[in-house]
Design an enzyme around this catalytic site. Structure first.
Site, short mmCIF file in Angstrom:
data_model
loop_
_atom_site.label_atom_id
_atom_site.label_comp_id
_atom_site.label_asym_id
_atom_site.label_seq_id
_atom_site.Cartn_x
_atom_site.Cartn_y
_atom_site.Cartn_z
N CYS A 1 -11.84 0.46 -7.87
CA CYS A 1 -13.15 1.12 -7.84
C CYS A 1 -13.41 1.77 -6.48
CB CYS A 1 -14.23 0.08 -8.16
SG CYS A 1 -15.91 0.64 -7.91
N CYS B 1 -16.88 0.94 -4.90
CA CYS B 1 -16.91 -0.44 -4.39
C CYS B 1 -16.51 -0.49 -2.92
CB CYS B 1 -15.98 -1.34 -5.21
SG CYS B 1 -16.50 -1.55 -6.92
#
Length: 174
Positions: A97, A100
């Site tokens: 991700c 993230c």
């Protein structure tokens, strides 16, 4: 008779006079080429012909970031999160991700600022899907805030630092 030859090019980066810096904890380190040049994820090779020397590889610098947050798993969830005596922030993430990673940086800053008043943990939602499912985490990044073993607040998605700080301040005041 036809002959074939393979050609490739090479980009050389400016040499650095610095040596690699080693750290006692390689899991929290980042490898980076010395600044001042361009870096690529692959290495291009030079055509080896007469009189064309191949430059030696550049040294890597190991830069470490002290992290005030720990990895929590389903095995440590009960003790670290639910039985904590001080408020807890848990960042749910996935290794693939991109957003993230941006949240990681913000939470790293916050964890340093709230040392002693707030514990910060990260949980890989891909490795512990049961905990993510228990808290209805459908996408990452998500930050959950706990106090006295109960979920009190959440911040979904990538937000500016002020959003996280406001949620933490509300949690600490309650």
């Amino acid at each position: 008779m036809a002959s074939t030859a393979a050609f490739s090019t090479s980009l050389s980066l400016p040499r650095s006079r610095t040596r690699p810096v080693l750290s006692p904890s390689p899991s929290q380190c980042q490898l980076r080429r010395p600044t001042g040049g361009v870096s690529f994820p692959f290495r291009l090779r030079t055509f080896k012909g007469p009189g064309i020397p191949r430059p030696p590889p550049l040294p890597l610098q190991v830069l470490c970031i002290s992290q005030s947050r720990d990895l929590v798993t389903k095995e440590s969830w009960e003790k670290s999160i639910l039985q904590s005596e001080i408020p807890v922030l848990v960042e749910f993430f996935a290794s693939w991700c991109g957003p993230c990673r941006m949240v990681h940086r913000v939470i790293d800053e916050i964890s340093g600022e709230y040392t002693g008043r707030l514990k910060c943990f990260v949980l890989n939602a891909d490795n512990d899907p049961q905990i993510a499912e228990d808290y209805e985490i459908k996408a990452v990044p998500v930050v959950l805030l706990f106090k006295n073993g109960k979920k009190r607040d959440s911040v979904v998605g990538t937000m500016p630092k002020e959003f996280y700080v406001a949620a933490i301040e509300r949690l600490l005041e309650s």
